[in-house]
Motif scaffolding. Sequence first.
Motif, PDB file in Angstrom:
ATOM      1  N   HIS A  26       0.839  -1.204   0.000  1.00 12.34           N
ATOM      2  CA  HIS A  26       0.000   0.000   0.000  1.00 12.34           C
ATOM      3  C   HIS A  26       0.871   1.250   0.000  1.00 12.34           C
ATOM      4  N   SER A  27       0.934   1.895  -1.163  1.00  9.01           N
ATOM      5  CA  SER A  27       1.760   3.095  -1.338  1.00  9.01           C
ATOM      6  C   SER A  27       1.535   3.608  -2.751  1.00  9.01           C
ATOM      7  N   SER A  28       1.231   4.876  -2.873  1.00  8.24           N
ATOM      8  CA  SER A  28       1.026   5.448  -4.210  1.00  8.24           C
ATOM      9  C   SER A  28       2.307   5.369  -5.025  1.00  8.24           C
ATOM     10  N   TYR A  29       3.447   5.525  -4.371  1.00  7.48           N
ATOM     11  CA  TYR A  29       4.721   5.447  -5.095  1.00  7.48           C
ATOM     12  C   TYR A  29       4.956   4.032  -5.612  1.00  7.48           C
ATOM     13  N   ILE A  30       4.685   3.024  -4.763  1.00  9.01           N
ATOM     14  CA  ILE A  30       4.875   1.636  -5.208  1.00  9.01           C
ATOM     15  C   ILE A  30       3.924   1.314  -6.359  1.00  9.01           C
ATOM     16  N   MET A  31       2.684   1.798  -6.290  1.00  9.18           N
ATOM     17  CA  MET A  31       1.742   1.556  -7.390  1.00  9.18           C
ATOM     18  C   MET A  31       2.207   2.247  -8.671  1.00  9.18           C
ATOM     19  N   GLN A  32       2.842   3.399  -8.513  1.00 16.70           N
ATOM     20  CA  GLN A  32       3.399   4.058  -9.699  1.00 16.70           C
ATOM     21  C   GLN A  32       4.482   3.191 -10.345  1.00 16.70           C
ATOM     22  N   ARG A  33       5.360   2.632  -9.529  1.00 22.16           N
ATOM     23  CA  ARG A  33       6.437   1.794 -10.085  1.00 22.16           C
ATOM     24  C   ARG A  33       5.855   0.519 -10.703  1.00 22.16           C
ATOM     25  N   MET A  34       4.813  -0.025 -10.102  1.00 22.94           N
ATOM     26  CA  MET A  34       4.115  -1.170 -10.709  1.00 22.94           C
ATOM     27  C   MET A  34       3.585  -0.785 -12.084  1.00 22.94           C
ATOM     28  N   ALA A  48      -6.515   1.730 -11.645  1.00 19.17           N
ATOM     29  CA  ALA A  48      -5.943   2.225 -10.403  1.00 19.17           C
ATOM     30  C   ALA A  48      -7.026   2.685  -9.445  1.00 19.17           C
ATOM     31  N   ASN A  49      -6.731   2.537  -8.151  1.00 21.03           N
ATOM     32  CA  ASN A  49      -7.673   2.861  -7.082  1.00 21.03           C
ATOM     33  C   ASN A  49      -7.174   4.072  -6.294  1.00 21.03           C
ATOM     34  N   SER A  50      -7.947   5.124  -6.277  1.00 21.98           N
ATOM     35  CA  SER A  50      -7.741   6.339  -5.474  1.00 21.98           C
ATOM     36  C   SER A  50      -7.133   7.463  -6.306  1.00 21.98           C
ATOM     37  N   VAL A  51      -7.499   8.661  -5.912  1.00 28.49           N
ATOM     38  CA  VAL A  51      -6.979   9.863  -6.566  1.00 28.49           C
ATOM     39  C   VAL A  51      -5.472   9.956  -6.392  1.00 28.49           C
ATOM     40  N   SER A  52      -4.981   9.650  -5.179  1.00 24.92           N
ATOM     41  CA  SER A  52      -3.542   9.776  -4.924  1.00 24.92           C
ATOM     42  C   SER A  52      -2.729   8.818  -5.786  1.00 24.92           C
ATOM     43  N   LYS A  62       1.893   7.364 -19.272  1.00 25.35           N
ATOM     44  CA  LYS A  62       0.987   8.114 -20.147  1.00 25.35           C
ATOM     45  C   LYS A  62      -0.080   7.223 -20.795  1.00 25.35           C
ATOM     46  N   LEU A  63      -0.335   6.075 -20.192  1.00 22.56           N
ATOM     47  CA  LEU A  63      -1.361   5.172 -20.705  1.00 22.56           C
ATOM     48  C   LEU A  63      -2.732   5.581 -20.168  1.00 22.56           C
ATOM     49  N   PRO A  64      -3.818   5.194 -20.871  1.00 22.12           N
ATOM     50  CA  PRO A  64      -5.167   5.438 -20.332  1.00 22.12           C
ATOM     51  C   PRO A  64      -5.349   4.764 -18.980  1.00 22.12           C
ATOM     52  N   VAL A  65      -6.078   5.428 -18.106  1.00 19.78           N
ATOM     53  CA  VAL A  65      -6.326   4.922 -16.761  1.00 19.78           C
ATOM     54  C   VAL A  65      -7.815   4.639 -16.572  1.00 19.78           C
ATOM     55  N   ILE A  66      -8.100   3.442 -16.047  1.00 18.01           N
ATOM     56  CA  ILE A  66      -9.438   3.148 -15.526  1.00 18.01           C
ATOM     57  C   ILE A  66      -9.379   3.470 -14.044  1.00 18.01           C
ATOM     58  N   GLY A  67     -10.078   4.515 -13.633  1.00 19.43           N
ATOM     59  CA  GLY A  67     -10.014   4.958 -12.257  1.00 19.43           C
ATOM     60  C   GLY A  67     -11.187   4.466 -11.430  1.00 19.43           C
ATOM     61  N   ILE A  68     -10.900   4.058 -10.209  1.00 15.29           N
ATOM     62  CA  ILE A  68     -11.937   3.665  -9.257  1.00 15.29           C
ATOM     63  C   ILE A  68     -11.575   4.221  -7.892  1.00 15.29           C
ATOM     64  N   ILE A  69     -12.542   4.262  -6.999  1.00 15.64           N
ATOM     65  CA  ILE A  69     -12.273   4.490  -5.581  1.00 15.64           C
ATOM     66  C   ILE A  69     -13.035   3.422  -4.816  1.00 15.64           C
ATOM     67  N   LEU A  90     -12.899  11.423  -8.392  1.00 17.30           N
ATOM     68  CA  LEU A  90     -12.177  10.943  -9.569  1.00 17.30           C
ATOM     69  C   LEU A  90     -12.153  11.983 -10.682  1.00 17.30           C
ATOM     70  N   MET A  91     -13.225  12.725 -10.816  1.00 18.81           N
ATOM     71  CA  MET A  91     -13.285  13.725 -11.879  1.00 18.81           C
ATOM     72  C   MET A  91     -12.324  14.885 -11.652  1.00 18.81           C
TER      73      MET A  91
END
Length: 227
Positions: A26-34, A48-52, A62-69, A90-91
């Motif tokens: 659980h870490s926005s930075y780790i999810m970025q590296r993933m 990806a899950n969460s605004v952060s 720079k790929l399209p993101v499917i965003g959820i919370i 999300l918006m």
Amino acid sequence: MDERILDTIRGGLIVSCQALENEPLHSSYIMQRMAVAAMYGGAVGIRANSVSDILEIRKEVKLPVIGIIKRVYDDSDVYITPSMKEVDELMTVRPEIIALDATKRMRPGKRSLEDFFAEVRAKYPEQIFMADCSTLEEGLNAAKIGFDILGTTLSGYTSYSKGSELPNMELIQQLVESGEKPVIAEGGIWTPEQLKHILGTGVLAAVVGTAITRPMEITKRFVNAIE
């Protein structure tokens, strides 16, 4: 709807990069590296899950993101983008696609999907929305009320779809054959062979998460095989 976004992900692999608060990564930075690793590996999109997490991922990907919370409410079993609060959040970062639970279960505040999504669509008419469904009935209903993409994400995760074999090939095929909306297959895809087979059914794209980005669950799978 911007068809160019759908063309970008067509026929490809979307990698789900998520880790909840109780999980080791659980870490926005780790999810970025993933997400960066997935991009280098040839993924066409990220879920990806969460605004952060989305903000951090977008710094490098720079790929399209499917965003959820994912958020738990006391009065509902719906937890994927369950209310307007999550959609509004999300918006603020405008993911190319927003996914939300499109099951028949009541939402927070005892609202029906139909009532809730009518409000969402009126507020954000140009946004691409993906329906996370668990049954064919839910997928067809989601198409009817105006979702842009149908997903099999929640097959096996509702009380009335538990026990479904994953990946749910029957549901994937039924939604594709209905011809109502583009379909994104998601849920229980563990092998490249399964992915290749699913992409041959006519789906728009497929999402793989656990098998790529959740090492604790991958480790458990190996350990269970030798116990």
